[in-house]
Design a protein around this motif. Structure first.
Motif, short mmCIF file in Angstrom:
data_model
loop_
_atom_site.label_atom_id
_atom_site.label_comp_id
_atom_site.label_asym_id
_atom_site.label_seq_id
_atom_site.Cartn_x
_atom_site.Cartn_y
_atom_site.Cartn_z
N GLU A 1 0.83 -1.21 0.00
CA GLU A 1 0.00 0.00 0.00
C GLU A 1 0.86 1.26 0.00
O GLU A 1 0.59 2.23 -0.71
N ALA A 2 1.95 1.24 0.79
CA ALA A 2 2.84 2.40 0.83
C ALA A 2 3.53 2.61 -0.51
O ALA A 2 3.89 3.73 -0.87
N VAL A 3 3.73 1.52 -1.24
CA VAL A 3 4.41 1.59 -2.54
C VAL A 3 3.50 2.21 -3.60
O VAL A 3 3.93 3.03 -4.41
N VAL A 4 2.23 1.81 -3.63
CA VAL A 4 1.33 2.25 -4.70
C VAL A 4 0.62 3.56 -4.39
O VAL A 4 0.07 4.19 -5.30
N GLU A 5 0.64 4.00 -3.15
CA GLU A 5 -0.17 5.14 -2.74
C GLU A 5 0.09 6.37 -3.61
O GLU A 5 1.22 6.82 -3.78
N GLY A 6 -0.99 6.88 -4.17
CA GLY A 6 -0.91 8.12 -4.93
C GLY A 6 -0.47 7.96 -6.37
O GLY A 6 -0.64 8.89 -7.18
N PHE A 7 0.08 6.81 -6.75
CA PHE A 7 0.64 6.69 -8.10
C PHE A 7 -0.43 6.77 -9.17
O PHE A 7 -0.25 7.41 -10.21
#
Length: 372
Positions: free
Chosen positions: A128-134
């Protein structure tokens, strides 16, 4: 955004592209008959962890790149409905690189942002921290996942400029200027499609994803990065696979639903699933024993995953993965071993083994402990 099931859904929706077409040369002979992405970690196929990871952040429209092991992958994952996902299988015409896989998945991906996830990679951090906002865009063409490694020359490496942004990518550099390896998870916007069509095959005849990302950098596109805090493992070789099994078993929850007789001793975190049987044994956790397994007069653990319908009789097993219906007996002592389906080991020696499906090994007293 959330759904009724509590999933966080990227907006606009992202797709997932899972690469499961590799031949697994570094895990032979096991991968002569089994897909490397289906080797179990704590009795669950690696590929299933990948699917769960993506679905857990709301990425449910999944494309899986498959090759020679397509039938086995399809049998294991199915249509994805058990995870609440939809799976499209994409046959790669030849194993010609990660960027080639993106080319062949072009129709499935369309112009949607997507996560590309190598099907034999596992990492500890939250996706989740990796994909957030992308998925919201903002002019970002790619986001790369990086991890500090001891041997950068074995990986694609990212070099950072003075401003902390990625300045260049180098594939397996002889003299690395950075210890930041590219993890097998990438986030891409639609610009990647022009990039993969614009590059030429590398010296090894493949379309390299590092070349495609370098093309974006040279054009002036924004390529972000996210540095992992926790562990990351490419499970494509025996020792990293066993290390991954150890790391996942460290988070095991104890549960004894199967049959354990009064003569047996359980130490530490042990899970014995319903339908498994333990008789006259010492199990030293973390250990997980799958349904249908029978362990008798043996010492098992620590860090052992015993697959479904395995039998261990009069043996010692530690730091190992035993796949479905494998058998260890007759005084054998296995350490740091991976046994394929229906593999059999017997005899009074000690060994570290990597065995393919249906292999039969009889150990002698003088057998060495390093890879028989």
């Amino acid at each position: 955004k959330g759904t009724a099931s509590g999933l966080r859904v990227p907006s606009p929706p992202m797709k997932g592209l899972i690469l499961a077409g590799g031949s697994g040369r570094r895990l032979r002979p096991l991968t002569h008959t089994s897909a490397k992405q289906l080797v179990p970690i704590a009795n669950k196929p690696i590929l299933h962890y990948v699917v769960e990871d993506l679905v857990g952040v709301g990425v449910t429209d999944l494309g899986i790149i498959v090759g020679d092991t397509a039938a086995e992958i399809r049998d294991s994952v199915g249509d994805g409905s058990r995870w609440g996902a939809t799976v499209t299988y994409i046959e790669q015409s030849a194993p010609l690189g990660l960027a080639h896989a993106v080319v062949e998945a072009g129709v499935f991906l369309g112009d949607d942002p997507f996560v590309m996830y190598l099907g034999d990679n596992m990492f500890e951090d939250s996706l989740e921290a990796v994909v957030e906002g992308f998925a919201e865009g903002g002019g970002v063409s790619a986001r790369l996942l990086l991890s500090r490694v001891d041997d950068p020359s074995s990986f694609g490496v990212a070099e950072l400029g003075d401003d902390g942004s990625i300045s260049q990518l180098v594939e397996k550099p002889e003299n690395p200027n950075s210890d930041l390896a590219l993890v097998g998870v990438y986030l891409f916007g639609s610009a990647i499609h022009e990039a993969v069509r614009s590059i030429q095959p590398s010296a090894r005849g493949e379309l390299e994803i590092t070349d495609a990302i370098s093309w974006l950098l040279e054009r002036g596109d924004t390529v972000e990065h996210h540095l992992l805090d926790g562990w990351w493992i490419d499970t494509g070789k025996k020792d990293p696979l066993l290390e991954c099994n150890r790391l996942v078993l460290d988070d095991l929850t104890a549960d004894v639903a199967g049959s354990v007789d009064a003569a047996s001793v359980l130490e530490g975190t042990v899970r014995v699933e319903a339908g498994a049987e333990v008789v006259g044994c010492t199990l030293v956790g973390p250990v997980v024993v799958a349904a249908g397994a029978r362990i008798e007069d043996s010492r098992v653990g620590p860090y052992v995953s015993v697959g479904a319908d395995c039998t261990i009789t009069d043996a010692t097993v530690d730091h190992s993965v035993l796949m479905e219906s494998s058998r260890v007996a007759g005084g054998a002592h296995l350490s740091d071993s991976v046994l394929g389906h229906h593999a059999e080991v017997s005899g009074g020696g000690s060994a570290s083994l990597l065995l393919g499906d249906h292999s039969v090994v009889e150990l002698g007293e003088s057998t060495g402990g390093e890879g028989v």
